[in-house]
Scaffold this motif. Structure first.
Motif, PDB file in Angstrom:
ATOM      1  N   GLU A 149       0.827  -1.207   0.000  1.00  0.00           N
ATOM      2  CA  GLU A 149       0.000   0.000   0.000  1.00  0.00           C
ATOM      3  C   GLU A 149       0.864   1.261   0.000  1.00  0.00           C
ATOM      4  N   ARG A 160      -5.204   0.398  -2.335  1.00  0.00           N
ATOM      5  CA  ARG A 160      -4.697  -0.332  -3.500  1.00  0.00           C
ATOM      6  C   ARG A 160      -3.207  -0.580  -3.358  1.00  0.00           C
ATOM      7  N   PHE A 161      -2.740  -1.702  -3.880  1.00  0.00           N
ATOM      8  CA  PHE A 161      -1.316  -2.021  -3.848  1.00  0.00           C
ATOM      9  C   PHE A 161      -0.588  -1.291  -4.981  1.00  0.00           C
ATOM     10  N   GLU A 228      -2.652  -8.098  -4.081  1.00  0.00           N
ATOM     11  CA  GLU A 228      -3.748  -7.445  -3.366  1.00  0.00           C
ATOM     12  C   GLU A 228      -4.941  -8.382  -3.221  1.00  0.00           C
TER      13      GLU A 228
END
Length: 253
Positions: A149, A160-161, A228
């Motif tokens: 993140e 979101r990654f 993710e």
């Protein structure tokens, strides 16, 4: 047995520069300090946070590999590091925000020699830095602890990654082990100066591999997306109680 000797990667660096260098090697004092730190952290997590762990069987038997998880607290890296043993524990390197952990000499010494952290500078991580991290991961058989993140959540929800995780492993055989941590946000959210007692739960999932993914931005994004999804699925399972019958404390010190 064939010995391969080479100069230390940080040979000749001034002391201050060595602390912040991605080529830093721990040395004898660093190994001893880190071993003591690991013991103290494991004791603390058991006593104050009653840490329970599921999925220990998914940890690779030897490095290199990468541990990833959701990021809500400074407790997260300590929690992931606490379950490692043997060479994996000694070779673990947390990728930490340079601004937070390497901004002053005192904090940098703790980050470098106790936590074994490598600095990652937000907004200015260069391609050369990524190349160094990628090379060290495989050549020195390291374990990276990182949080895709990029920063701690401010409200407890996972963001979101970022594609940086893909830049480290795309096209290599290095496995990524997805994990999810519950309880860290309640125990030590970013808004608090110090942690408070509170139960922590860690679930470790099966390793992911991306040897066939192209090492370019499209591949990095694909790696981040897969990671993710794996972490979110682990979190869903933990909340539904899928792991409920298999909780146990970490292995002995």
């Amino acid at each position: 047995m064939e010995w391969k000797l080479r100069p230390a990667r940080d040979l000749g660096l001034p002391a201050a520069a060595r602390l912040r260098s991605l080529n830093r090697e721990p040395g004898l004092i660093g190994v001893a300090v880190n071993a003591l730190w690991r013991q103290l952290v494991r004791f603390y997590l058991r006593l104050f946070h009653r840490l329970s762990v599921t999925g220990m069987e998914h940890l690779p038997t030897a490095p290199p590999f990468v541990l990833i998880a959701n990021h809500a607290s400074h407790l997260d890296a300590l929690t992931l590091a606490s379950v490692l043993r043997g060479p994996s524990a000694r070779n673990a390197r947390a990728l930490a925000a340079g601004e937070t952990f390497f901004g002053s000499a005192g904090v940098a010494m703790i980050a470098a020699y106790a936590i074994n952290a490598f600095p990652v500078w937000r907004g200015r991580t260069r391609q050369g830095d990524l190349a160094t991290l990628r090379a060290r991961l495989t050549e020195d058989a390291l374990v990276y602890i990182l949080f895709p993140e990029g920063t701690r959540t401010r409200d407890g929800t996972m963001a979101r990654f970022q594609p940086g995780i893909g830049a480290l492993v795309a096209g290599t055989e290095v496995p990524i082990v997805p994990c999810v941590i519950e309880g860290a946000f309640a125990a030590w959210p970013p808004q608090r100066r110090w942690p408070r007692p509170g139960r922590l739960r860690l679930a470790i999932g099966p390793a992911l591999r991306f040897a066939d993914v192209v090492n370019e931005r499209a591949g990095w994004i694909a790696v981040a997306s897969s990671c993710e999804s794996a972490v979110r699925a682990l979190g869903d399972d933990l909340r539904r109680g899928v792991w409920g019958g298999d909780r146990r404390p970490p292995p002995p010190l």
